[in-house]
Design an enzyme around this catalytic site. Sequence first.
Site, short mmCIF file in Angstrom:
data_model
loop_
_atom_site.label_atom_id
_atom_site.label_comp_id
_atom_site.label_asym_id
_atom_site.label_seq_id
_atom_site.Cartn_x
_atom_site.Cartn_y
_atom_site.Cartn_z
N ARG A 152 0.49 -1.13 -0.12
CA ARG A 152 0.22 -0.21 0.08
C ARG A 152 0.63 1.12 -0.32
NH1 ARG A 152 -2.78 -3.80 3.56
NH2 ARG A 152 -1.62 -3.38 5.08
N GLU A 262 11.64 2.10 20.70
CA GLU A 262 11.52 3.32 21.25
C GLU A 262 10.95 3.76 22.09
OE1 GLU A 262 8.45 3.42 17.38
OE2 GLU A 262 9.93 3.29 15.49
N HIS A 281 8.43 8.82 14.63
CA HIS A 281 7.33 7.58 14.87
C HIS A 281 6.48 8.45 14.67
CE1 HIS A 281 6.10 3.02 14.56
NE2 HIS A 281 4.72 3.48 13.78
P1 NAD Z 1 2.02 -3.73 3.28
O1 NAD Z 1 1.26 -4.98 3.62
O2 NAD Z 1 0.97 -2.58 2.48
O3 NAD Z 1 3.05 -3.52 1.76
C1 NAD Z 1 4.19 -4.58 2.29
C2 NAD Z 1 4.92 -5.00 1.73
O4 NAD Z 1 5.68 -5.28 1.47
C3 NAD Z 1 4.04 -6.23 0.36
O5 NAD Z 1 3.37 -6.05 -0.96
C4 NAD Z 1 4.37 -7.39 0.88
O6 NAD Z 1 4.63 -8.23 -0.21
C5 NAD Z 1 6.05 -6.80 1.04
N1 NAD Z 1 7.29 -7.14 1.71
C6 NAD Z 1 6.79 -8.25 2.73
N2 NAD Z 1 8.42 -9.23 2.65
C7 NAD Z 1 8.99 -8.41 2.01
C8 NAD Z 1 10.87 -8.63 1.95
N3 NAD Z 1 11.43 -9.91 3.07
N4 NAD Z 1 11.25 -8.44 0.61
C9 NAD Z 1 10.42 -7.14 0.01
N5 NAD Z 1 8.89 -7.19 0.05
C10 NAD Z 1 8.05 -7.55 0.99
O7 NAD Z 1 2.28 -3.14 4.22
P2 NAD Z 1 2.07 -0.98 4.53
O8 NAD Z 1 0.49 -0.57 4.41
O9 NAD Z 1 2.40 -0.11 2.78
O10 NAD Z 1 3.56 -0.94 5.33
C11 NAD Z 1 4.76 -1.45 5.26
C12 NAD Z 1 5.33 -0.84 6.19
O11 NAD Z 1 5.31 0.49 6.60
C13 NAD Z 1 4.88 -1.52 7.72
O12 NAD Z 1 5.98 -2.64 8.43
C14 NAD Z 1 3.74 -0.61 8.49
O13 NAD Z 1 3.76 -1.28 9.73
C15 NAD Z 1 4.78 0.25 8.25
N6 NAD Z 1 3.98 1.62 8.84
C16 NAD Z 1 4.75 2.76 9.20
C17 NAD Z 1 3.72 3.85 9.76
C18 NAD Z 1 4.58 4.53 10.77
O14 NAD Z 1 4.28 5.48 11.49
N7 NAD Z 1 6.33 5.47 10.06
C19 NAD Z 1 2.76 4.13 9.06
C20 NAD Z 1 2.54 3.07 8.81
C21 NAD Z 1 2.76 1.56 8.37
C1 MLT Z 2 1.17 1.73 12.34
O1 MLT Z 2 1.82 0.64 11.34
O2 MLT Z 2 0.35 1.98 11.36
C2 MLT Z 2 1.92 2.65 12.20
O3 MLT Z 2 3.23 2.30 11.88
C3 MLT Z 2 1.75 3.97 13.04
C4 MLT Z 2 1.79 3.47 14.26
O4 MLT Z 2 2.27 2.38 15.62
O5 MLT Z 2 1.16 4.17 14.98
#
Ligand code: NAD
Ligand code: MLT
Length: 530
Positions: A152, A262, A281
């Site tokens: 996503r 964290e 974060h």
């Molecule tokens: P998602 O599940 O939509 O996408 C993750 C993608 O990673 C998938 O397409 C999957 O096929 C791929 N993937 C899994 N293992 C892999 C590997 N070893 N090598 C390459 N690709 C691989 O998830 P998302 O919603 O896009 O979120 C991605 C990351 O961002 C997650 O770790 C989520 O926790 C993090 N996130 C962080 C924040 C923040 O506040 N910083 C906010 C939202 C999400």
């Molecule tokens: C998440 O995985 O949704 C983000 O990292 C945001 C959070 O930790 O609240």
Amino acid sequence: MKKYKILMTYKNTEGLELLLNHPEIQVDIKPKPTQEELQNLIRDYEGLLIRSEVKVTKEIIESADKLKLIVRAGTGVDNVDINAANKKGIIVMNVPGGNTISACEHTIGLILAMVRNIPQAHNSLKSGRWEREKFVGNELQGKTLGLIGLGRIGSEVAKRMKAFDMRIIAYDPYVSEEYANQLGVELKSFEDLLKESDIISLHIPKTDSTKNLINKETISKMKDGVKIVNCARGGIINENDLYEALKSGKVSSAALDVFEKEPPDFSSSLFKMENVVFTPHLGASTEEAQVKIAQEVSLMIVDFFTKGVIKNAVNIPSIDFQMYEKLKPYIKLVEKIGLLQSHLTLEAVKQIEIQYVGEIFNNINTYILTSAYVKSFLSRFVDIQLNFINSQIIAKERGISIKETKLREGKEYKEYITAKVETSKSTYTISGTLISDNNCRIIEINGMDADLEPEGNIIVVSNIDKPGIIGKIGTILGDNNINIAKMFVARKIPGGEALTFINVDSEITSQLISSLEQVSGINMVKFIKL
Ligand code: NAD
Ligand code: MLT
């Protein structure tokens, strides 16, 4: 009225109105409890609502005797021990997608801040300096952005970064070439992505296989002067190795929103580096994302406790309300079959095979049905609270393999379910069907035609099929004031082994079972309450 008790471990209640004002739900807010406090608190709660402020460890889950649901108001569930939750039968839900745009926009903000040294220049200016030469940056146009993870967030970043005239490449073994091409992204191997990228941005979950993915060795394969952004999860980058690479100049700069621990250890050398942009974060921290997630979380919790709807579960297939309504009569049927079969199976079980016959089963969630059968079958043998989540896991732990098969058409009935239990000595089968949504029938037992209403008090007699036995059973029951509601005999051949099923209006005592077993020609008597 019963109130479901939910423990919430963060403060912000914006968007949670539906949940907080629901008459059947009580939410207690205890922000940021310590692990010890959480372990004590959790014993009283049926639901737990968290962000990333707590770690729901195995120890916490083991103390959570009433807990049925953990909801992560966000995407990453790496702070929940899913295996422990599975074993305890606790559903874990998240809200994927609610913060995608926020995390994507934050990533882009970090990229721009990093390539143009914006935070460093801001700090320098605020402290009274005018250092134009010190903060010369780089353009993005014509550079290669390497995305690790094209889910996503990765996809949204790709779409937007195309507007900067960048070449976008990605490594994600779980997406198709066509999908990537539609986004204007070239899919690459991991090695090629490391070699070709000017900027690498991480968008993958933290799992056992992605932990420390960016380390000394993988960094050595990157371009000299590469830039790295992590707005996914701390721990995917080895912070020590990154620090060394930043010091040597192999990595020219980095931007980090997430950390191994964290809040992080601020005395770590990484925080002394001038060429890193840090945020605490903040990826999902926008008003829009928080409200969107809170509204969805409210609905998920209310629907789960009041209607049995499972949405966004990460450890069980989701069931919406319509599907749940459709499944309900079949769940009842397989539970009856499972319980009856547990009484009729006499040896240790090796394999259970559930066969779903009929067109309808192609469109319904049979995993849930199989789990419901296993739950019911095992419930007499284990003292663990079983449910849809843990029953198949517990069965497998006990060496029982579970198989599901589907057939579009049956012989006599349009649709039915057959459970086949294999032991070291025998194979036991029971088939059942629905007469209506509230009425089911057992139509076959161990290869013999049957017509049993699996409801209430049932006496099962294993006997030789010979004249006089049924009469004697009737007399003994009558003498003990037990009224027979219905009876049928399942047999393969006249004069052979038979199973007699008697629906009676009241329970019978163990003495009465012994009296029945004294009758010549009767091998075994069981009383079953279905
Ligand atoms: P998602 O599940 O939509 O996408 C993750 C993608 O990673 C998938 O397409 C999957 O096929 C791929 N993937 C899994 N293992 C892999 C590997 N070893 N090598 C390459 N690709 C691989 O998830 P998302 O919603 O896009 O979120 C991605 C990351 O961002 C997650 O770790 C989520 O926790 C993090 N996130 C962080 C924040 C923040 O506040 N910083 C906010 C939202 C999400
Ligand atoms: C998440 O995985 O949704 C983000 O990292 C945001 C959070 O930790 O609240």
